[in-house]
Design a protein around this motif. Structure first.
Motif, PDB file in Angstrom:
ATOM      1  N   ILE A  62       1.564  -4.995   4.486  1.00 55.23           N
ATOM      2  CA  ILE A  62       1.833  -4.506   5.678  1.00 55.23           C
ATOM      3  C   ILE A  62       1.809  -2.924   5.309  1.00 55.23           C
ATOM      4  O   ILE A  62       1.488  -2.136   6.062  1.00 55.23           O
ATOM      5  CB  ILE A  62       3.153  -4.893   6.223  1.00 55.23           C
ATOM      6  CG1 ILE A  62       2.856  -6.485   6.888  1.00 55.23           C
ATOM      7  CG2 ILE A  62       3.812  -4.208   7.215  1.00 55.23           C
ATOM      8  CD1 ILE A  62       4.115  -7.258   6.929  1.00 55.23           C
ATOM      9  N   VAL A  63       2.556  -2.877   4.164  1.00 53.50           N
ATOM     10  CA  VAL A  63       2.596  -1.104   4.065  1.00 53.50           C
ATOM     11  C   VAL A  63       1.550  -0.443   3.301  1.00 53.50           C
ATOM     12  O   VAL A  63       1.205   0.599   3.246  1.00 53.50           O
ATOM     13  CB  VAL A  63       3.881  -0.709   3.225  1.00 53.50           C
ATOM     14  CG1 VAL A  63       5.223  -1.074   3.709  1.00 53.50           C
ATOM     15  CG2 VAL A  63       4.009  -1.153   1.828  1.00 53.50           C
ATOM     16  N   GLY A  64       0.437  -1.345   3.329  1.00 54.40           N
ATOM     17  CA  GLY A  64      -1.050  -0.820   2.766  1.00 54.40           C
ATOM     18  C   GLY A  64      -1.415  -0.652   1.251  1.00 54.40           C
ATOM     19  O   GLY A  64      -2.063   0.057   1.080  1.00 54.40           O
ATOM     20  N   VAL A  65      -0.460  -1.246   0.420  1.00 51.65           N
ATOM     21  CA  VAL A  65      -0.554  -0.932  -0.935  1.00 51.65           C
ATOM     22  C   VAL A  65      -0.976  -2.242  -1.744  1.00 51.65           C
ATOM     23  O   VAL A  65      -1.130  -2.284  -2.816  1.00 51.65           O
ATOM     24  CB  VAL A  65       0.966  -0.491  -1.684  1.00 51.65           C
ATOM     25  CG1 VAL A  65       1.114   0.838  -1.134  1.00 51.65           C
ATOM     26  CG2 VAL A  65       1.925  -1.708  -1.563  1.00 51.65           C
ATOM     27  N   GLN A  66      -1.393  -3.179  -1.094  1.00 55.82           N
ATOM     28  CA  GLN A  66      -1.515  -4.502  -1.626  1.00 55.82           C
ATOM     29  C   GLN A  66      -3.168  -4.720  -1.400  1.00 55.82           C
ATOM     30  O   GLN A  66      -3.768  -4.420  -0.205  1.00 55.82           O
ATOM     31  CB  GLN A  66      -0.940  -5.872  -1.037  1.00 55.82           C
ATOM     32  CG  GLN A  66      -1.534  -7.087  -1.248  1.00 55.82           C
ATOM     33  CD  GLN A  66      -1.495  -7.224  -2.780  1.00 55.82           C
ATOM     34  OE1 GLN A  66      -0.436  -7.294  -3.568  1.00 55.82           O
ATOM     35  NE2 GLN A  66      -2.442  -7.485  -3.649  1.00 55.82           N
ATOM     36  N   ILE A  67      -4.072  -5.158  -2.269  1.00 58.55           N
ATOM     37  CA  ILE A  67      -5.493  -5.409  -2.247  1.00 58.55           C
ATOM     38  C   ILE A  67      -5.456  -6.654  -1.378  1.00 58.55           C
ATOM     39  O   ILE A  67      -4.883  -7.634  -2.084  1.00 58.55           O
ATOM     40  CB  ILE A  67      -6.273  -5.354  -3.423  1.00 58.55           C
ATOM     41  CG1 ILE A  67      -6.261  -3.879  -4.038  1.00 58.55           C
ATOM     42  CG2 ILE A  67      -7.553  -5.702  -3.124  1.00 58.55           C
ATOM     43  CD1 ILE A  67      -6.600  -3.811  -5.419  1.00 58.55           C
ATOM     44  N   VAL A  68      -6.074  -6.566  -0.160  1.00 60.83           N
ATOM     45  CA  VAL A  68      -6.430  -7.986   0.405  1.00 60.83           C
ATOM     46  C   VAL A  68      -7.683  -8.264   0.458  1.00 60.83           C
ATOM     47  O   VAL A  68      -8.753  -7.535   0.584  1.00 60.83           O
ATOM     48  CB  VAL A  68      -6.034  -7.570   1.752  1.00 60.83           C
ATOM     49  CG1 VAL A  68      -6.261  -8.722   2.849  1.00 60.83           C
ATOM     50  CG2 VAL A  68      -4.538  -7.149   2.149  1.00 60.83           C
ATOM     51  N   GLU A  69      -7.791  -9.679   0.078  1.00 57.78           N
ATOM     52  CA  GLU A  69      -9.025 -10.181  -0.165  1.00 57.78           C
ATOM     53  C   GLU A  69     -10.262 -10.535   1.210  1.00 57.78           C
ATOM     54  O   GLU A  69     -11.138 -10.555   1.465  1.00 57.78           O
ATOM     55  CB  GLU A  69      -9.094 -11.622  -0.994  1.00 57.78           C
ATOM     56  CG  GLU A  69     -10.311 -12.363  -1.149  1.00 57.78           C
ATOM     57  CD  GLU A  69      -9.974 -13.646  -1.831  1.00 57.78           C
ATOM     58  OE1 GLU A  69      -9.885 -14.791  -1.259  1.00 57.78           O
ATOM     59  OE2 GLU A  69      -9.997 -13.482  -3.191  1.00 57.78           O
ATOM     60  N   GLY A  70      -9.152 -10.866   2.090  1.00 57.54           N
ATOM     61  CA  GLY A  70      -9.901 -11.105   3.362  1.00 57.54           C
ATOM     62  C   GLY A  70      -8.681 -10.899   4.657  1.00 57.54           C
ATOM     63  O   GLY A  70      -7.544 -11.134   4.442  1.00 57.54           O
ATOM     64  N   GLY A  71      -9.100 -11.036   5.821  1.00 58.78           N
ATOM     65  CA  GLY A  71      -8.445 -10.917   6.745  1.00 58.78           C
ATOM     66  C   GLY A  71      -8.150  -9.482   7.260  1.00 58.78           C
ATOM     67  O   GLY A  71      -8.843  -8.578   6.867  1.00 58.78           O
TER      68      GLY A  71
END
Length: 142
Positions: A62-71
């Protein structure tokens, strides 16, 4: 955000946070497997769950510091982690991020200096959170 934008969000039902089919994997193991949720504007919420259930990973997305694989993760109508959101989005962890041996005012002055926030924001924040009569109180006693 100005008040007319906030009123518009409440009228139109635009979400403050919208998460669609978010997937995060670490070490080949799925941490978040297709999480979707919507937090309406003007709501206060929290995450509960056992250790290892993905709460921190979701907050980091949510805060944008996690690498997201999808979605997709959208905050205040923008993609999570965009520069325009950096000064508007934060979260409070389980451990307090203040110095317990400093007063309310000292903590705010310290963090205002780090963030290069104007001094007048300190008084504004104190009023906003309802600590006007407690500025000289040691934070650990609140």
């Amino acid at each position: 955000m100005n008040s007319s934008n906030e009123e518009l969000r409440q009228i139109t039902g635009e979400a403050a946070i919208e998460i669609r089919d978010v997937r995060v994997r670490r070490g080949g193991k799925p941490i978040l497997a297709g999480v979707s949720l919507r937090v309406p504007s003007g709501r206060v919420t929290g995450l509960l769950g056992p250790s290892g259930s993905g709460k921190t990973t979701l907050m980091r997305a949510i805060v944008g510091v996690q690498i997201v694989e999808g979605g997709q993760v959208t905050v205040l109508g923008r993609r999570a982690g965009t520069p325009a959101l950096r000064r508007r989005v934060a979260y409070v962890t389980q451990a307090p991020s203040v110095y317990a041996d400093l007063t309310v005012e000292e903590n705010l002055r310290y963090f205002a200096r780090i963030l290069r926030a104007p001094r007048q924001r300190i008084e504004e924040v104190i009023r906003l959170v309802g600590l006007t009569g407690q500025t000289k109180q040691v934070t650990g006693t609140l």
